[in-house]
Write an enzyme that holds these catalytic residues in place. Structure first.
Site, PDB file in Angstrom:
ATOM      1  N   GLU A 133      57.968  60.091  54.861  1.00 25.13           N
ATOM      2  CA  GLU A 133      58.230  59.329  56.061  1.00 25.13           C
ATOM      3  C   GLU A 133      56.709  58.594  56.395  1.00 25.13           C
ATOM      4  O   GLU A 133      56.007  59.968  56.549  1.00 25.13           O
ATOM      5  CB  GLU A 133      58.728  60.388  57.513  1.00 25.13           C
ATOM      6  CG  GLU A 133      58.362  59.537  58.792  1.00 25.13           C
ATOM      7  CD  GLU A 133      59.325  60.736  60.009  1.00 25.13           C
ATOM      8  OE1 GLU A 133      59.723  61.206  59.555  1.00 25.13           O
ATOM      9  OE2 GLU A 133      58.334  60.402  61.227  1.00 25.13           O
ATOM     10  N   GLU A 148      53.303  55.266  67.025  1.00 26.54           N
ATOM     11  CA  GLU A 148      54.016  56.267  68.242  1.00 26.54           C
ATOM     12  C   GLU A 148      53.073  57.042  68.583  1.00 26.54           C
ATOM     13  O   GLU A 148      51.865  56.933  68.720  1.00 26.54           O
ATOM     14  CB  GLU A 148      53.703  57.496  67.251  1.00 26.54           C
ATOM     15  CG  GLU A 148      55.371  57.319  66.255  1.00 26.54           C
ATOM     16  CD  GLU A 148      55.552  59.146  65.722  1.00 26.54           C
ATOM     17  OE1 GLU A 148      57.114  59.407  66.088  1.00 26.54           O
ATOM     18  OE2 GLU A 148      54.679  59.689  65.339  1.00 26.54           O
TER      19      GLU A 148
END
Ligand SMILES: [Ca+2]
Ligand SMILES: [Ca+2]
Length: 449
Positions: free
Chosen positions: A145, A150
């Site tokens: 990932e 974010e």
């Protein structure tokens, strides 16, 4: 080198100020979405829907509070932008809705430079926008990932920089354990008032992330064997979502969400440029007609190659027995012992686009006398989808009399099936039989309409 040392080494580099912005080189544009069409392009995006419970990961593995939908209320095109909107509304036993889009089965890439122009909403408190990618195959974290954007973390909230701090991170498997590496960037101003350019460059040596040309994340990936970094040399697909609450934010209850809602994450464009060694998959030229999953028949238009495309996995309680095939020389011929579940699956090494079979049928020949309930399934980007075969119920042509019968299941009978992104083309799982049973399967194929 262990994972902790990797972090330490990277932290030293960061402290030494070696994270300089990289000049943009002229590169070839290989994929893009400008979000200027009338609606979200289904050839590029598919939705993750629900609260994750259907996949056994309620709250999508992060205790997220929202229910993801594919409704225009939560995701739509507006003025040349993709809008992902989090709303306060009761839906599917959740108190919020939002959307999560991904390119799984539509666009996978290995190495490349991604550029996106994104505006996040006011996140205070509890909104968690994410622009990221997941490895196409395998189980997390071994699939890999990479998070490019974010925001809204618990630490950012605590530090009073919720709308100013952006984080990038990588997650992978190191000797059977989860390994993580992340870095944050504190902007001098709030990032929710305007669009900003997020760039990720990925080549055989590094993964780097920048905002508005300022690099704040770098991760070396060339020591593949020593640092167990195989995850970062395989294809990935993109995801965009706006979560409400969850472990990243530390905001774990409906009542604690104080962010103004609805909140909108806006994406002006995403552009992918080629880097040396780049690979791109767009699901082009999908098969049609008859596609052999496990068939030797000459009239197949194409078929799986079990020496490269796929593997037949025996999951539990199946041993090979000798028996005549239905057609050709080979068949699945197995004995299952009493008292234990049995199952098998035809797993692909990469996604297959079977979207031309949507109005067609899964066909196979089966020979058995088992009275037990079993199920036939397909695994796609939505997870497993099963058809139950209960004795006395719908049998789709099967007669349990020990003779060969053709079973024909319309793909429309499968729920939550994404034929654009098939990962396991044929699966069988049975309840434990009361006594030993033999199961024979042959001539498995997809037939279009
Ligand atoms: Ca646009
Ligand atoms: Ca055969």
């Amino acid at each position: 080198m262990n994972f902790q040392r990797l972090i330490a080494a990277a932290a030293l580099l960061a402290a030494a100020g070696l994270f300089a912005p990289q000049p943009a080189a002229a590169q070839t544009l290989v994929w893009q979405d400008e979000f200027d069409g009338p609606s979200i392009d289904g050839e590029k995006w598919i939705y993750d829907v629900g609260d994750g419970c259907q996949l056994g990961i309620c709250g999508w593995g992060n205790s997220e509070l929202q229910y993801y939908t594919s409704r225009p209320e939560n995701a739509r095109i507006e003025n040349g932008r993709l809008i992902i909107e989090a709303r306060r509304e009761n839906f599917g036993s959740r108190a919020f809705t939002s959307a999560r889009l991904k390119t799984e089965g539509r666009m996978h890439f290995k190495y490349g430079t991604l550029e996106a122009r994104i505006k996040v909403p006011d996140l205070r408190n509890g909104l968690w926008p994410a622009y990221w990618m997941l490895g196409t195959m395998g189980n997390w974290p071994a699939r890999g990932e990479v998070d490019f954007l974010e925001m809204g973390s618990a630490a950012a909230i605590a530090a009073g920089v919720t709308n100013r701090r952006v984080g990038a991170a990588v997650h992978w498997d190191y000797n059977g354990s989860q390994a993580d590496y992340g870095l944050d960037h504190n902007s001098a101003f709030d990032l929710n008032n305007d669009f900003h350019t997020y760039r990720m460059t990925w080549d055989p040596q590094f993964i780097r992330v920048s905002i508005d040309g300022q690099q704040f994340f770098e991760f070396a990936i060339s020591n593949i064997e020593g640092a167990s970094l195989h995850e970062f040399h395989h294809p990935y697909y993109l995801l965009l979502n706006l979560a409400v609450g969850g472990s990243y934010t530390g905001v774990m209850s409906n009542e604690a969400i104080s962010a103004p809602l609805p909140g909108r994450m806006e994406i002006d464009y995403i552009r992918l440029y080629q880097n040396p060694g780049s690979e791109l998959y767009t699901g082009a030229n999908p098969p049609s007609g008859k596609f052999g999953v496990y068939s030797e028949r000459a009239d197949m238009n194409a078929r799986l190659n079990f020496n490269g495309d796929a593997n037949l996995w025996l999951w539990n309680n199946l041993s090979a027995i000798s028996a005549p095939a239905y057609e050709g020389n080979q068949s699945m011929a197995f004995r299952a012992n009493a008292g234990a579940w049995y199952g098998l699956g035809v797993a692909l090494n990469a996604h297959k686009n079977m979207s031309r079979f949507g109005n067609g049928r899964l066909k196979f020949h089966m020979r058995t006398t088992t009275p037990s309930t079993f199920k036939i399934g397909i695994n796609s980007s939505f997870g497993d989808s099963w058809i139950d075969f209960v004795a006395g119920g719908q049998q789709y042509g099967l007669v349990r009399d020990g003779q060969w019968h053709e079973v024909s299941i319309p793909f429309s009978a499968f729920h939550d099936l994404d034929l654009h992104a098939v990962k396991q083309m044929f699966m069988l799982v049975s309840d434990p039989p009361a006594s030993n049973v033999d199961v024979f399967i042959d001539n498995v194929y997809y037939q279009d309409n």
